[in-house]
Design an enzyme around this catalytic site. Structure first.
Site, short mmCIF file in Angstrom:
data_model
loop_
_atom_site.label_atom_id
_atom_site.label_comp_id
_atom_site.label_asym_id
_atom_site.label_seq_id
_atom_site.Cartn_x
_atom_site.Cartn_y
_atom_site.Cartn_z
N CYS A 153 6.81 -6.53 7.59
CA CYS A 153 8.31 -6.01 7.94
C CYS A 153 8.43 -7.44 8.96
CB CYS A 153 7.90 -5.24 8.99
SG CYS A 153 9.22 -4.36 9.80
N CYS A 172 0.18 6.29 8.06
CA CYS A 172 1.45 5.75 8.33
C CYS A 172 1.92 5.02 9.44
CB CYS A 172 2.65 6.84 7.91
SG CYS A 172 3.05 7.88 6.48
N GLY A 207 6.96 -1.60 6.32
CA GLY A 207 8.11 -2.64 5.74
C GLY A 207 9.73 -1.60 6.85
N SER A 251 12.58 6.71 6.93
CA SER A 251 12.10 6.42 8.09
C SER A 251 12.53 5.02 8.79
CB SER A 251 10.85 6.72 8.54
OG SER A 251 10.28 6.01 9.51
N SER A 295 12.49 6.06 14.51
CA SER A 295 11.03 5.73 15.28
C SER A 295 11.59 5.76 16.74
CB SER A 295 10.81 5.23 14.58
OG SER A 295 10.14 5.01 13.26
N LEU A 296 11.64 6.21 17.64
CA LEU A 296 12.74 6.77 18.76
C LEU A 296 11.55 5.29 19.51
CD1 LEU A 296 14.93 6.58 20.54
CD2 LEU A 296 13.88 9.31 20.76
N GLU A 308 1.02 -1.16 -0.36
CA GLU A 308 -0.06 -0.32 -0.28
C GLU A 308 1.04 1.38 0.06
OE1 GLU A 308 -3.71 -1.48 2.41
OE2 GLU A 308 -2.04 -1.22 3.78
N ASN A 315 -2.48 5.34 17.20
CA ASN A 315 -3.64 5.05 15.51
C ASN A 315 -4.07 3.73 16.61
OD1 ASN A 315 -4.57 7.38 13.63
ND2 ASN A 315 -2.11 6.34 12.84
N CYS A 358 2.27 -2.02 15.83
CA CYS A 358 1.91 -1.75 14.56
C CYS A 358 1.45 -3.19 13.76
CB CYS A 358 3.26 -1.33 14.00
SG CYS A 358 3.65 -1.52 11.70
N1 SAH Z 1 9.59 0.60 9.90
C1 SAH Z 1 10.08 2.38 9.73
C2 SAH Z 1 8.40 2.65 9.02
C3 SAH Z 1 7.69 2.53 8.35
S1 SAH Z 1 6.70 2.43 10.10
C4 SAH Z 1 10.02 2.83 10.83
O1 SAH Z 1 9.43 2.10 11.76
O2 SAH Z 1 10.24 4.09 11.33
C5 SAH Z 1 6.44 4.10 10.23
C6 SAH Z 1 5.65 5.21 11.40
O3 SAH Z 1 4.38 4.61 12.09
C7 SAH Z 1 6.57 4.91 12.43
O4 SAH Z 1 7.53 5.81 13.40
C8 SAH Z 1 6.11 3.88 13.59
O5 SAH Z 1 6.50 4.49 14.96
C9 SAH Z 1 5.03 4.69 12.97
N2 SAH Z 1 3.93 3.57 14.19
C10 SAH Z 1 3.68 2.34 13.44
N3 SAH Z 1 2.10 1.94 13.56
C11 SAH Z 1 1.85 3.13 14.64
C12 SAH Z 1 -0.01 3.08 14.64
N4 SAH Z 1 -0.82 2.32 15.68
N5 SAH Z 1 -0.18 4.65 15.97
C13 SAH Z 1 0.67 5.04 15.07
N6 SAH Z 1 2.04 5.17 14.34
C14 SAH Z 1 2.44 4.14 14.07
FE1 SF4 Z 2 8.26 -2.68 11.24
FE2 SF4 Z 2 8.27 0.54 11.26
FE3 SF4 Z 2 5.83 -1.13 11.57
FE4 SF4 Z 2 8.57 -1.66 13.41
S1 SF4 Z 2 6.95 0.34 12.89
S2 SF4 Z 2 7.05 -3.35 12.77
S3 SF4 Z 2 10.05 -1.00 12.33
S4 SF4 Z 2 7.00 -1.10 9.90
#
Ligand code: SAH
Ligand code: SF4
Length: 362
Positions: A131, A351, A179, A209, A232-233, A98, A308, A138
Site C-alpha cells: 500500500c 483485517c 492495499g 474500505s 477509516s477515520l 492474503e 492489533n 498498519c
Molecule cells: N486501505 C483501506 C483498507 C484496508 S485497511 C483502509 O485503510 O480502509 C482495513 C482496516 O484495518 C482499516 O480501517 C485500518 O484502519 C485497520 N487497521 C490497520 N492496521 C490495523 C491494526 N494494526 N489494528 C487494527 N486495525 C488496523
Molecule cells: Fe494502506 Fe489501509 Fe494500511 Fe493505511 S490502513 S496503510 S490505507 S492498508
C-alpha cells in the site's frame, strides 16, 4: 502458467462483449454461449474449461487449445483457534497477497429490527500488493507498495476461497485486506462489476474500505456498482489524524466529511466509520465527543477496532475500560458503535493486519 498466459487467452480477463466476440471469432458459436461460460466460471466456479459439461467435449477441447480459466495458487492456509482462516495466494509474478475468512454470528444490519441473528461468513480481500498510504499503525503500510492487483486477481480471491470451502458459502465481502482500493479504482470497479453481475453477490453485502482518498470517493458513484462504503477515520482532529495517517495532510478531515455528506447512499444505507483505538493517542472520552460532532448529520455507524499489536510498533492497545467508555460516549449520543473483536490474532489475520511473510518481488 506464465508461458500458458502468453499463448492462450485468459477467459477471466474478458468482459461479456469481449467474450462473445472471442467465442464467435474462434469457435463460431452464438453469443448466448458467452452467458453460459460466465455462469460456469463465476457462479459454478469451475477451475478449468474441461469442467464445463454444458459444452460438448469437442468444444471444450477446441476452446482449451486457445484459452484457459485463470485461478490463483494457494500457497498456504492458516487456521486460527477462533475459526478465522487466512489464505496466502502466490501471484504469477511471485508476489503474495492474503485473504481472510471470518465467521461470525453478529446481528446483520438489515436484521437489526427483526432481532434475528444470522451467521455470516465474511471474506476480507486485498486490492493491492502492499500500500502507498503508509498509515503508521498498519503492517501492510510498512510493507510499502509493490503493485496494483488486476481485476481478475481481486475476484479470484473470492472464487478460490469459495471453491475451497464449498458447500459453505461466503456471505459478505470486505475490501479490508492489503492495499487501498481507491488507489486502484479502475481494477476494483471492474472486480465489483464481476462480483455483482457475474458471481451474483449482493451489493449490500460488499463493503469497500478506504483511508479517505477524497477525489476517488467523489468519482466512485459514477464508476462502480454502489456497494457499502467504509471510511477509516481513526481520529477526530487533523492533528492526530495526520500523525497516524499521513494521507490526512493531503485530504484533511473537513474535505473528507464534505465528500461523505454528498456521497449517494442506498435506501437505508449508512457509511461505516472505522476507528482503530490506539492507547493514549485517540481513545479518550474527549476524542469520542469530537467524533460524535463530526458525524452529525451523516447516516453512519462506527466500528471501533482496538489496535492489533504487532512487532516493531510503539502503539498500544487501550485497556478494555477505555474502549467501553469510548463506545458509551458514542451510543449515549445516539451513534451506533460496535466494538470489533480482533479475530485471528494468533495468525496475524485481522483485517488491515496482513503482511505476507514472503519477500515481495519488485
Ligand atoms: N486501505 C483501506 C483498507 C484496508 S485497511 C483502509 O485503510 O480502509 C482495513 C482496516 O484495518 C482499516 O480501517 C485500518 O484502519 C485497520 N487497521 C490497520 N492496521 C490495523 C491494526 N494494526 N489494528 C487494527 N486495525 C488496523
Ligand atoms: Fe494502506 Fe489501509 Fe494500511 Fe493505511 S490502513 S496503510 S490505507 S492498508
Amino acid at each position: 502458467m506464465m508461458a500458458r498466459a502468453k499463448t492462450k487467452k485468459d477467459l477471466k480477463s474478458l468482459d461479456k462483449p469481449a467474450l462473445e466476440e472471442f467465442l464467435m471469432r474462434n469457435e463460431g458459436i452464438p453469443s448466448f454461449r458467452a452467458g453460459q461460460l460466465l455462469h460456469w466460471m463465476y457462479k459454478k466456479n469451475v477451475a478449468s474449461i474441461e469442467e464445463i459439461t454444458e459444452f460438448s467435449k469437442n468444444l471444450r477441447e477446441s476452446l482449451s487449445q486457445k484459452a484457459f480459466i485463470s485461478t490463483l495458487k494457494v500457497k498456504e492456509t492458516l487456521s486460527s483457534t477462533d475459526g478465522t482462516q487466512k489464505y496466502l495466494f502466490e501471484l504469477e509474478d511471485g508476489n503474495f497477497v492474503e485473504s481472510v475468512l471470518i465467521p461470525s454470528d453478529e446481528d446483520q444490519e438489515a436484521d437489526e429490527k427483526a432481532q434475528t441473528k444470522t451467521s455470516r461468513l465474511t471474506l476480507c480481500i486485498s486490492s493491492q500488493v502492499g500500500c502507498t498510504v503508509g498509515c503508521r499503525f498498519c503492517l501492510t503500510g510498512r510493507l510499502g507498495f509493490i503493485r496494483d492487483l488486476e481485476a481478475w486477481e481481486i475476484v479470484e480471491q473470492v472464487l478460490s476461497v469459495q471453491r475451497l470451502i464449498a458447500p459453505r458459502q461466503i456471505t459478505n465481502i470486505v475490501f479490508m485486506g492489503m492495499g487501498e482500493p481507491l488507489n486502484n479504482l479502475e481494477n476494483v470497479a471492474v472486480a465489483l462489476e464481476r462480483l455483482t453481475e457475474f458471481a451474483h453477490f449482493s451489493k449490500r453485502r460488499i463493503t469497500l474500505s478506504t483511508a479517505g482518498i477524497v477525489p476517488s470517493i467523489m468519482e466512485l458513484p459514477g464508476k462502480a456498482p454502489m456497494v457499502n462504503l467504509a471510511v477509516s477515520l481513526n481520529a477526530a482532529t487533523d492533528e492526530t489524524r495526520s500523525l497516524i495517517m499521513p494521507i490526512n495532510r493531503r485530504y484533511g478531515i473537513s474535505s473528507l466529511m464534505q465528500a461523505l455528506r454528498q456521497f449517494p447512499l442506498a435506501r437505508r444505507g449508512r457509511i461505516t466509520f472505522e476507528y482503530v483505538l490506539l492507547g493514549g493517542i485517540n481513545d479518550s472520552v474527549a476524542d469520542a465527543r469530537r467524533l460524535v460532532k463530526l458525524l452529525h448529520g451523516i447516516p453512519s455507524k462506527v466500528n471501533l477496532i482496538p489496535f492489533n499489536r504487532h512487532e516493531g510498533t510503539d502503539f498500544r492497545t487501550p485497556p478494555v475500560q477505555s474502549v467501553l467508555a469510548f463506545q458509551k460516549t458514542l451510543t449515549d449520543s445516539g451513534c451506533t458503535a460496535i466494538i470489533r473483536k480482533s479475530k485471528g490474532a494468533d495468525i496475524l489475520a485481522a483485517c488491515g493486519q496482513l503482511k505476507a511473510k514472503y519477500e515481495p518481488k519488485k
